[in-house]
Design a protein around this motif. Structure first.
Motif, PDB file in Angstrom:
ATOM      1  N   GLN A 282      23.468   2.692 -30.643  1.00  0.00           N
ATOM      2  CA  GLN A 282      23.945   2.695 -29.263  1.00  0.00           C
ATOM      3  C   GLN A 282      25.454   2.868 -29.102  1.00  0.00           C
ATOM      4  OE1 GLN A 282      21.998   2.768 -26.751  1.00  0.00           O
ATOM      5  NE2 GLN A 282      20.027   2.111 -27.569  1.00  0.00           N
TER       6      GLN A 282
ATOM      7  N   ASN B  53      11.552   1.542 -24.449  1.00  0.00           N
ATOM      8  CA  ASN B  53      12.955   1.442 -24.840  1.00  0.00           C
ATOM      9  C   ASN B  53      13.132   0.230 -25.746  1.00  0.00           C
ATOM     10  OD1 ASN B  53      15.857   1.205 -24.884  1.00  0.00           O
ATOM     11  ND2 ASN B  53      15.885   2.452 -23.019  1.00  0.00           N
TER      12      ASN B  53
ATOM     13  N   TYR C  67      19.958  -3.263 -22.654  1.00  0.00           N
ATOM     14  CA  TYR C  67      21.135  -2.409 -22.780  1.00  0.00           C
ATOM     15  C   TYR C  67      20.977  -1.172 -21.893  1.00  0.00           C
ATOM     16  CZ  TYR C  67      25.072  -0.037 -24.978  1.00  0.00           C
ATOM     17  OH  TYR C  67      26.272   0.600 -25.210  1.00  0.00           O
TER      18      TYR C  67
ATOM     19  N   LYS D 171      23.186   0.195 -18.431  1.00  0.00           N
ATOM     20  CA  LYS D 171      23.677   1.554 -18.219  1.00  0.00           C
ATOM     21  C   LYS D 171      23.449   2.035 -16.785  1.00  0.00           C
ATOM     22  CE  LYS D 171      23.223   3.391 -22.932  1.00  0.00           C
ATOM     23  NZ  LYS D 171      22.560   4.422 -23.769  1.00  0.00           N
TER      24      LYS D 171
END
Length: 281
Positions: A112, A248, A253, A257
């Motif tokens: 990431q 996911n 996280y 976003k």
């Protein structure tokens, strides 16, 4: 190493809360929605209730021998040789768990945030920080937790509040679509991680200064950590939907976003920072 060190009941509560949130906050929503779909948040509520019972059982065991840790009274209860065998199994379990958690850090950062950084470099650096913390002792670790705790809560609150405009309550329907058996079955991984892992605190309960307040602090820490996990799972479903959450691997996280309020964007690093700090403890 911790024999002569003492922490307060408040410090115990903070350590337990951060431990419960730990690595779970990043990927638990994905695990819970993989099978239960939009009922994943219900699974988290059910699993938290069972987890609280497990926490109560763990502390009940600790109260029987308040001045001994698990490694000491296992030999008193089971005898010298069987007790030592159980201690070895206990150690191996958490040694392997530490390796898995360390790999989680490497996977997250290389996937990431820093994809061009060798994963071995990240693992070595994070492991060295962990070794340093252990060598400095339990009191230092507990005080560090006190320093980071309010900042963790502030960052978590910012993330949740900034996502409220994107909440869609239709994502929770239909409720109980797959029945109670699915909810109970899906809760098993959530109960195992983090609640069964709370047994590691059996090693430091004797170091808590106020034994009377220790039980309440321990259980309050478990409850507060559970509430954070339930809220994160619920928000993930409300904003991303159950399908996107389930596919996911780091849904919280991905959730961060999506924050976009005016010029306030790309603050998912806050989620990464929350997770790295909590997984460190």
């Amino acid at each position: 190493m911790f024999n002569n060190e003492v922490i307060s009941a408040r410090q115990l509560r903070i350590l337990v809360l951060i431990f419960v949130v730990g690595s779970s906050v990043l990927y638990i929503p994905s695990i819970l929605t993989a099978e239960a779909k939009q009922d994943g948040w219900i699974v988290s509520v059910f699993g938290s209730a069972i987890g609280l019972l497990i926490a109560k059982l763990i502390f009940t065991l600790a109260k029987i021998y308040p001045e001994m840790n698990f490694a000491q009274y296992s030999e008193v209860i089971l005898g010298k040789w069987l007790g030592k065998l159980i201690n070895v199994v206990f150690f191996i379990n958490f040694f392997m768990l530490s390796g898995f958690v360390l790999r989680d850090v490497g996977d997250f950062l290389t996937i990431q945030i820093m994809p061009k950084t060798p994963i071995h470099a990240i693992l070595i650096m994070f492991a060295l920080v962990g070794v340093m913390a252990v060598r400095l002792g339990l009191e230092t670790l507990a005080r560090t937790g006190e320093i980071f705790f309010p900042w963790l809560m502030i960052m978590m609150l910012i993330l949740l509040l900034t996502l409220t405009p994107q909440v869609k309550f239709l994502n929770l329907q239909p409720m109980f679509e797959f029945g109670y058996k699915t909810i109970m079955r899906t809760s098993l991984p959530f109960i195992a991680n983090p609640f069964l892992q709370l047994s590691v605190f059996l090693m430091i309960f004797p170091n808590v200064k106020d034994k009377v307040k220790a039980e309440k602090s321990f259980l309050v820490g478990v409850v507060m950590g559970s509430i954070i996990l339930v809220i994160c799972t619920l928000i993930a479903i409300l904003v991303l939907g159950s399908y996107t959450t389930s596919i996911n691997f780091f849904p919280t996280y991905a959730l961060a976003k999506k924050i976009s309020i005016g010029n306030l964007e790309r603050i998912e690093v806050l989620m990464g920072l929350i997770w790295i700090i909590s997984i460190f403890f």
